[in-house]
Design an enzyme around this catalytic site. Structure first.
Site, mmCIF file in Angstrom:
data_model
loop_
_atom_site.group_PDB
_atom_site.id
_atom_site.type_symbol
_atom_site.label_atom_id
_atom_site.label_comp_id
_atom_site.label_asym_id
_atom_site.label_seq_id
_atom_site.Cartn_x
_atom_site.Cartn_y
_atom_site.Cartn_z
ATOM 1 N N LYS A 163 -17.706 59.048 -10.880
ATOM 2 C CA LYS A 163 -18.595 59.104 -12.054
ATOM 3 C C LYS A 163 -19.766 60.032 -11.733
ATOM 4 O O LYS A 163 -20.624 59.707 -10.924
ATOM 5 C CB LYS A 163 -19.129 57.721 -12.422
ATOM 6 N N SER B 44 -30.810 56.360 -6.514
ATOM 7 C CA SER B 44 -32.098 55.738 -6.198
ATOM 8 C C SER B 44 -31.895 54.371 -5.548
ATOM 9 O O SER B 44 -30.843 53.736 -5.717
ATOM 10 C CB SER B 44 -32.901 55.571 -7.488
ATOM 11 N N CYS C 297 -33.041 64.025 -1.110
ATOM 12 C CA CYS C 297 -33.355 62.771 -0.432
ATOM 13 C C CYS C 297 -33.810 63.044 1.000
ATOM 14 O O CYS C 297 -34.271 62.161 1.688
ATOM 15 C CB CYS C 297 -32.156 61.843 -0.443
HETATM 16 P P1 NAD Z 1 -30.097 57.161 -10.115
HETATM 17 O O1 NAD Z 1 -30.104 55.990 -9.226
HETATM 18 O O2 NAD Z 1 -30.939 57.132 -11.338
HETATM 19 O O3 NAD Z 1 -28.608 57.462 -10.633
HETATM 20 C C1 NAD Z 1 -27.517 57.522 -9.736
HETATM 21 C C2 NAD Z 1 -26.256 57.115 -10.470
HETATM 22 O O4 NAD Z 1 -26.390 55.767 -10.921
HETATM 23 C C3 NAD Z 1 -25.976 57.972 -11.697
HETATM 24 O O5 NAD Z 1 -24.602 58.255 -11.750
HETATM 25 C C4 NAD Z 1 -26.420 57.074 -12.846
HETATM 26 O O6 NAD Z 1 -25.671 57.270 -14.021
HETATM 27 C C5 NAD Z 1 -26.203 55.663 -12.323
HETATM 28 N N1 NAD Z 1 -27.174 54.689 -12.838
HETATM 29 C C6 NAD Z 1 -28.451 54.935 -13.245
HETATM 30 N N2 NAD Z 1 -29.048 53.768 -13.621
HETATM 31 C C7 NAD Z 1 -28.144 52.783 -13.434
HETATM 32 C C8 NAD Z 1 -28.163 51.363 -13.633
HETATM 33 N N3 NAD Z 1 -29.242 50.736 -14.098
HETATM 34 N N4 NAD Z 1 -27.054 50.663 -13.336
HETATM 35 C C9 NAD Z 1 -25.951 51.276 -12.852
HETATM 36 N N5 NAD Z 1 -25.879 52.614 -12.664
HETATM 37 C C10 NAD Z 1 -26.948 53.367 -12.945
HETATM 38 O O7 NAD Z 1 -30.437 58.439 -9.220
HETATM 39 P P2 NAD Z 1 -30.694 59.932 -9.683
HETATM 40 O O8 NAD Z 1 -31.990 59.990 -10.412
HETATM 41 O O9 NAD Z 1 -29.472 60.498 -10.331
HETATM 42 O O10 NAD Z 1 -30.822 60.653 -8.265
HETATM 43 C C11 NAD Z 1 -32.018 60.719 -7.542
HETATM 44 C C12 NAD Z 1 -32.099 59.624 -6.506
HETATM 45 O O11 NAD Z 1 -30.980 59.688 -5.641
HETATM 46 C C13 NAD Z 1 -33.318 59.764 -5.604
HETATM 47 O O12 NAD Z 1 -33.860 58.496 -5.410
HETATM 48 C C14 NAD Z 1 -32.740 60.317 -4.311
HETATM 49 O O13 NAD Z 1 -33.494 60.025 -3.151
HETATM 50 C C15 NAD Z 1 -31.425 59.631 -4.289
HETATM 51 N N6 NAD Z 1 -30.484 60.317 -3.435
HETATM 52 C C16 NAD Z 1 -30.216 59.749 -2.225
HETATM 53 C C17 NAD Z 1 -29.366 60.376 -1.354
HETATM 54 C C18 NAD Z 1 -29.085 59.776 -0.008
HETATM 55 O O14 NAD Z 1 -28.251 60.296 0.698
HETATM 56 N N7 NAD Z 1 -29.728 58.708 0.405
HETATM 57 C C19 NAD Z 1 -28.758 61.590 -1.703
HETATM 58 C C20 NAD Z 1 -29.043 62.129 -2.943
HETATM 59 C C21 NAD Z 1 -29.917 61.481 -3.802
#
Ligand code: NAD
Length: 485
Positions: free
Chosen positions: A174, A227, A282
């Site tokens: 997804k 996140s 990240c």
């Molecule tokens: P996000 O958590 O908002 O979204 C990630 C995924 O989860 C998306 O596919 C989204 O559709 C889904 N999602 C969003 N809200 C949800 C919910 N309430 N319930 C279930 N699924 C949900 O993250 P983002 O804004 O797309 O990406 C940025 C974040 O990702 C930052 O916090 C960054 O640090 C983190 N990140 C971490 C790594 C790592 O390796 N640790 C790598 C890349 C990004």
């Protein structure tokens, strides 16, 4: 609209999504409406799971040396289409073209690693007593899922697709609803590379489809990257359904800068780490802790930051909401007494007035209790704190709930080792501002930056995407007996 309505990729072809609920896909570069994204329903997921289940018996029985041939061809196709894919990554995510090229190059490296998996999963065999052998083999899990974020539309999917699939699993992925376009190209390339239908399936959507993935009884394992807030939701929901889950979350990465650090190199690293991909990594440096007298380095960080120009060597942040959130953090820190040495608020790019840009921002005299010191900002902002001792700097780093990366800048090897050993983070840099481990080393943080065991890439991913079978065989122990006698 620049591109056609986004479709799911099920059983080897693009399929319309049944749901009427749609979201816009907007380019942060200039606000162009790129496409309309229909949000998949549980029924759409069902088609994807059925396709993956149907493909699994043949794919998992295909010897791994044959499976990885797909990834040799895919690697070649990524190389061939590098620029086109990078342009799309840049358009939908907002990062600069050269950053997008680097992202696709990383996809190639990840794929290269997957092609080496046959050498790594040969298993073990030992005669444990006379005529009795034990052997291990790595067995794929079945239908697995990968849920990915917006900040690396091509790289993060390639953290999971090549390894999980080369190891014999069938996958449902997804994409982020904000950047769904690059993954469709990746699916096309994999099909062209010979990936059998149903082995990889894409379901588009938002949180509703993530919930359905967590709950689906026929999905055995889930990897999540995003996140920390959502990582916790996905980890809890999927493990409650007794699934295997590895959920990578957000970050607040600290760079500890000592007075003996090489000034120019350190300043360049700090500025590049905090502003690369507009701070939406990240692994981005988000807090710098100067230990002792480091004013000369802070001055150089400001000089470097002023060379970073939105729309030129600095991309956009993902959307207006992000821009406002980042600017709110800066304003709040200023109100609390921090000094804004370089101010990126209100940035605009001529001709791209609807783009969402934040300029590089250097905030000095931040205290550890401020939100800019504690929370993930996810923008091109560095918060500088000052301490008089290394232990005080380590205490700040250790107390932060995240633990993705930390780095130290010094020429003193003993101090570097002292800090590297005590920093509470999964990935450590010594004079390296973005300490991403290269393959075959694995990627993964600690603390609230990751939930679950092991890492998502490299050798560590083998344990996540497989289960170990241990077979004990008793061979005919009598001497002089063979099948011709
Ligand atoms: P996000 O958590 O908002 O979204 C990630 C995924 O989860 C998306 O596919 C989204 O559709 C889904 N999602 C969003 N809200 C949800 C919910 N309430 N319930 C279930 N699924 C949900 O993250 P983002 O804004 O797309 O990406 C940025 C974040 O990702 C930052 O916090 C960054 O640090 C983190 N990140 C971490 C790594 C790592 O390796 N640790 C790598 C890349 C990004």
């Amino acid at each position: 609209m620049k591109y056609e309505r986004v479709r799911n990729f099920i059983n080897g072809s693009f399929k319309d999504v049944s749901s009427a609920r749609t979201l816009p896909v907007i380019s942060p570069v200039d606000g162009t409406l790129l496409a309309e994204l229909p949000c998949s329903s549980a029924a759409d997921l069902e088609h994807a799971v059925e396709a993956a289940q149907t493909a699994f018996p043949a794919w998992s029985r295909t010897p791994i040396k044959e499976r990885v041939q797909v990834f040799f061809r895919y690697k070649y196709l990524l190389e061939k289409h590098l620029k086109g894919l990078a342009a799309l990554v840049s358009e939908e995510n907002g990062k600069t073209f050269s950053e997008a090229v680097a992202e696709v190059e990383k996809c190639i490296e990840l794929t290269e690693f997957a092609t080496s998996l046959p050498q790594l999963v040969a298993g073990e065999v030992l005669e444990v007593s006379t005529g009795v052998e034990c052997r291990t083999s790595y067995v794929p899990l079945g239908v697995v899922a990968s849920i990915v974020p917006f900040n690396f539309p091509a790289m993060v999917p390639n953290w999971t697709i090549p390894n999980a699939i080369a190891l014999g699993n069938c996958m449902i992925i997804k994409p982020s609803e904000k950047v769904p376009l690059s993954l469709s190209v990746i699916a096309r390339l994999l099909k062209e590379a010979g990936l059998p239908d149903g082995v990889l399936n894409i379901v588009n959507g938002d949180s509703e489809i993530v919930d359905a993935i967590c709950d689906h009884p026929d999905i055995t394992a889930i990897s999540f990257v995003g996140s920390t807030r959502v990582a916790k939701i996905v980890y809890q929901r999927s493990t409650q359904q007794l699934k295997r889950c590895l959920a990578l979350g957000g970050a607040k990465n600290h760079l500890l800068v000592l007075p003996d650090a090489k000034p120019d190199m350190t300043a360049q690293n700090v500025a590049a780490s905090m502003s690369g991909c507009a701070g939406q990594r990240c692994m981005a440096a988000s807090a710098m802790i100067g230990v002792g007298e480091v004013d000369h380095i802070v001055d150089l960080v400001c000089q470097e930051a002023r060379k970073i120009i939105p729309g030129q060597n600095l991309g956009a942040v993902i959307n207006q909401e992000s821009k406002e959130r980042i600017e709110r953090y800066i304003t709040e820190a200023e109100a609390q007494g921090a000094r804004i040495l370089v101010d990126g608020r209100g940035a605009t790019v001529a001709g791209k007035e609807s783009g969402t840009y934040v300029g590089p921002t250097v905030i000095d005299y931040v205290t550890a209790d401020m939100a800019v010191a504690r929370e993930e900002i996810f923008g091109p902002v560095i918060s500088i704190m000052r301490t008089s001792t290394v232990d005080e700097a380590l205490r700040i780093e250790n107390e932060n709930p995240y633990g993705n990366a930390a780095a130290v800048f010094t020429q003193n090897g003993g101090m570097a080792r002292y800090i590297a050993e005590r920093a509470s983070a999964g990935m450590i840099g010594v004079n390296v501002g973005v300490p991403v481990p290269r393959e075959p080393f694995s990627f993964g943080g600690w603390n609230e930056s990751k939930f679950g065991v092991g890492d998502i890439t490299g050798k560590s991913s083998i344990a996540f995407w497989t289960k170990l079978k241990k077979s004990t065989t008793k061979w005919n122990p009598e001497e002089g007996v063979n099948w011709m006698s």
